[in-house]
Design a protein around this motif. Structure first.
Motif, PDB file in Angstrom:
ATOM      1  N   ALA A   1       0.829  -1.204   0.000  1.00 18.63           N
ATOM      2  CA  ALA A   1       0.000   0.000   0.000  1.00 18.63           C
ATOM      3  C   ALA A   1       0.863   1.253   0.000  1.00 18.63           C
ATOM      4  O   ALA A   1       1.884   1.319   0.682  1.00 18.63           O
ATOM      5  CB  ALA A   1      -0.918   0.007   1.219  1.00 18.63           C
ATOM      6  N   ASN A   2       0.441   2.245  -0.749  1.00 18.73           N
ATOM      7  CA  ASN A   2       1.062   3.565  -0.749  1.00 18.73           C
ATOM      8  C   ASN A   2      -0.001   4.563  -0.292  1.00 18.73           C
ATOM      9  O   ASN A   2      -1.059   4.687  -0.907  1.00 18.73           O
ATOM     10  CB  ASN A   2       1.567   3.933  -2.140  1.00 18.73           C
ATOM     11  N   LEU A   3       0.262   5.264   0.814  1.00 13.81           N
ATOM     12  CA  LEU A   3      -0.706   6.192   1.397  1.00 13.81           C
ATOM     13  C   LEU A   3      -0.292   7.645   1.197  1.00 13.81           C
ATOM     14  O   LEU A   3      -0.668   8.519   1.973  1.00 13.81           O
ATOM     15  CB  LEU A   3      -0.862   5.893   2.897  1.00 13.81           C
ATOM     16  N   GLN A   4       0.457   7.894   0.118  1.00  9.98           N
ATOM     17  CA  GLN A   4       0.955   9.243  -0.149  1.00  9.98           C
ATOM     18  C   GLN A   4       0.024  10.057  -1.051  1.00  9.98           C
ATOM     19  O   GLN A   4       0.292  11.238  -1.312  1.00  9.98           O
ATOM     20  CB  GLN A   4       2.349   9.169  -0.773  1.00  9.98           C
ATOM     21  N   HIS A   5      -1.003   9.438  -1.587  1.00 10.26           N
ATOM     22  CA  HIS A   5      -2.039  10.130  -2.358  1.00 10.26           C
ATOM     23  C   HIS A   5      -1.457  10.958  -3.498  1.00 10.26           C
ATOM     24  O   HIS A   5      -1.754  12.148  -3.670  1.00 10.26           O
ATOM     25  CB  HIS A   5      -2.894  10.991  -1.432  1.00 10.26           C
ATOM     26  N   GLY A   6      -0.609  10.303  -4.290  1.00 13.13           N
ATOM     27  CA  GLY A   6      -0.071  10.936  -5.495  1.00 13.13           C
ATOM     28  C   GLY A   6       1.311  11.516  -5.342  1.00 13.13           C
ATOM     29  O   GLY A   6       1.981  11.789  -6.346  1.00 13.13           O
TER      30      GLY A   6
ATOM     31  N   SER B   1      11.187   3.259  -8.223  1.00 12.37           N
ATOM     32  CA  SER B   1       9.842   2.676  -8.170  1.00 12.37           C
ATOM     33  C   SER B   1       9.323   2.538  -6.751  1.00 12.37           C
ATOM     34  O   SER B   1       8.134   2.278  -6.553  1.00 12.37           O
ATOM     35  CB  SER B   1       9.845   1.296  -8.835  1.00 12.37           C
ATOM     36  N   TYR B   2      10.207   2.701  -5.783  1.00 16.72           N
ATOM     37  CA  TYR B   2       9.808   2.569  -4.391  1.00 16.72           C
ATOM     38  C   TYR B   2      10.750   3.395  -3.520  1.00 16.72           C
ATOM     39  O   TYR B   2      11.784   3.882  -3.991  1.00 16.72           O
ATOM     40  CB  TYR B   2       9.824   1.103  -3.947  1.00 16.72           C
ATOM     41  N   TYR B   3      10.364   3.568  -2.273  1.00 18.94           N
ATOM     42  CA  TYR B   3      11.221   4.283  -1.328  1.00 18.94           C
ATOM     43  C   TYR B   3      11.287   3.479  -0.032  1.00 18.94           C
ATOM     44  O   TYR B   3      10.547   2.502   0.171  1.00 18.94           O
ATOM     45  CB  TYR B   3      10.708   5.705  -1.074  1.00 18.94           C
TER      46      TYR B   3
ATOM     47  N   VAL C   1       3.754   3.932  -6.146  1.00 15.21           N
ATOM     48  CA  VAL C   1       2.341   4.012  -6.520  1.00 15.21           C
ATOM     49  C   VAL C   1       1.603   2.992  -5.666  1.00 15.21           C
ATOM     50  O   VAL C   1       2.208   2.068  -5.133  1.00 15.21           O
ATOM     51  CB  VAL C   1       2.094   3.730  -8.019  1.00 15.21           C
ATOM     52  N   ASN C   2       0.315   3.165  -5.545  1.00 19.76           N
ATOM     53  CA  ASN C   2      -0.458   2.271  -4.686  1.00 19.76           C
ATOM     54  C   ASN C   2      -0.771   0.952  -5.378  1.00 19.76           C
ATOM     55  O   ASN C   2      -1.315   0.931  -6.483  1.00 19.76           O
ATOM     56  CB  ASN C   2      -1.774   2.944  -4.269  1.00 19.76           C
TER      57      ASN C   2
END
Length: 317
Positions: free
Chosen positions: A133-138, A145-147, A231-232
């Motif tokens: 899950a990515n909760l950064q909303h854009g 591709s990831y952090y 990205v989510n």
């Protein structure tokens, strides 16, 4: 369609509707081994036994070459006991694998991403969790591709036995008065520290029926990093009145759209994105609202002190 190389633990309970949707995505990925864990129905909850049976029946639809193992509870154990014991059962049998709960709907790239991260970080002890899950909303962090993160998102994730074997369900290894000084090495905002300290105390006191905060503290206190896609790749479809914890359907983290990663590019530096974590916690812990409330309180307090001081001056002979 990508076929995952990883075993999958699917944790279900009493929601056949969302379970069926997530099962379809698992079936499309065709894991070689599928572990299914289900808590038992609550005796006082009318109709729940039937819902649990309907949910478990969905697993009978496995139609690809797959070894299926089940852990079906007859009595209700609650979230903390049922989920943590299911994950322990999974990692007793597997060195690594994917964990999906019944409301965590994976996107097309989720399984491929987790497999790639397993391949890259299998023997890297700095990395202890792979989130979907990515909760950064854009908001994206860096060009990869990831952090890396200090947080541990569990809406669809990949993990290792090497980490879970240190899991401490009751937080017995840690004392409340030691926690804040250690957390100050990760977070600086006093409201975030207050929130984590309160969560720790309540979990240790048995006031919160959950399993995941303990996993988060385990990773905090071992200076670990999580991998978070830019990205989510997981959307939580379980918000609502039938959910155990996620009741608010208006929550901004409900039903976040799924994204696509494309070819995976790796970060150059293995360091946590502190700003990304702060952005998540600013919302989750309502930090801005609490700052405003404190400022208003302090303003009223100063005004009252000035008024009181002026009153005494007027009354002085």
């Amino acid at each position: 369609m990508y076929q995952t190389q990883s075993p999958v633990l699917f944790i279900v309970f009493n929601r056949p509707d969302v379970t069926a949707q997530v099962f379809e995505r698992i079936a499309a990925a065709k894991p070689p081994r599928l572990y299914v864990a289900a808590d038992g129905p609550r005796a006082a909850k009318a109709g729940e036994a039937e819902l649990c049976e309907q949910t478990r029946a969905i697993i009978n639809k496995v139609n690809w070459p797959c070894e299926v193992k089940t852990l079906y509870r007859e009595q209700n154990m609650g979230c903390k006991e049922a989920v943590s014991s299911a994950i322990t059962w999974f990692f007793d049998n597997e060195e690594e694998g994917i964990v999906l709960e019944d409301d965590c709907l994976p996107g097309d790239g989720f399984f491929e991403f987790i497999d790639a991260m397993f391949e890259r970080y299998r023997h890297d002890s700095r990395i202890r969790h792979i989130g979907g899950a990515n909760l950064q909303h854009g908001q994206k962090w860096g060009d990869a591709s990831y952090y890396y993160s200090n947080l541990t998102h569990v809406w669809g994730w990949g993990g290792w036995r090497r980490v879970w074997q240190q899991y401490d369900k009751e937080l017995t290894r840690y004392e409340a008065d030691e926690v804040r000084p250690e957390l100050e090495k990760i977070f600086t905002d006093p409201f975030m520290l207050d929130s984590w300290e309160e969560i720790f105390k309540r979990v240790k006191a048995g006031e919160i029926d959950t399993w995941d905060y303990q996993y988060t503290f385990l990773n905090f206190f071992n200076n670990s990093l999580s991998v978070i896609p830019n990205v989510n790749l997981i959307t939580n479809i379980g918000f609502g009145e039938n959910s155990t914890h996620t009741h608010d359907v208006t929550n901004r983290n409900a039903n976040i759209p799924l994204g696509k990663l494309g070819n995976i590019a790796h970060p150059k530096y293995v360091l946590p994105q502190k700003q990304a974590d702060e952005a998540t916690l600013m919302h989750d812990f309502a930090v801005i609202e609490r700052r405003i409330a404190l400022a208003k309180y302090n303003l009223r307090r100063r005004r009252f002190k000035r008024w009181l001081k002026g009153l005494f001056k007027k009354q002085a002979p």
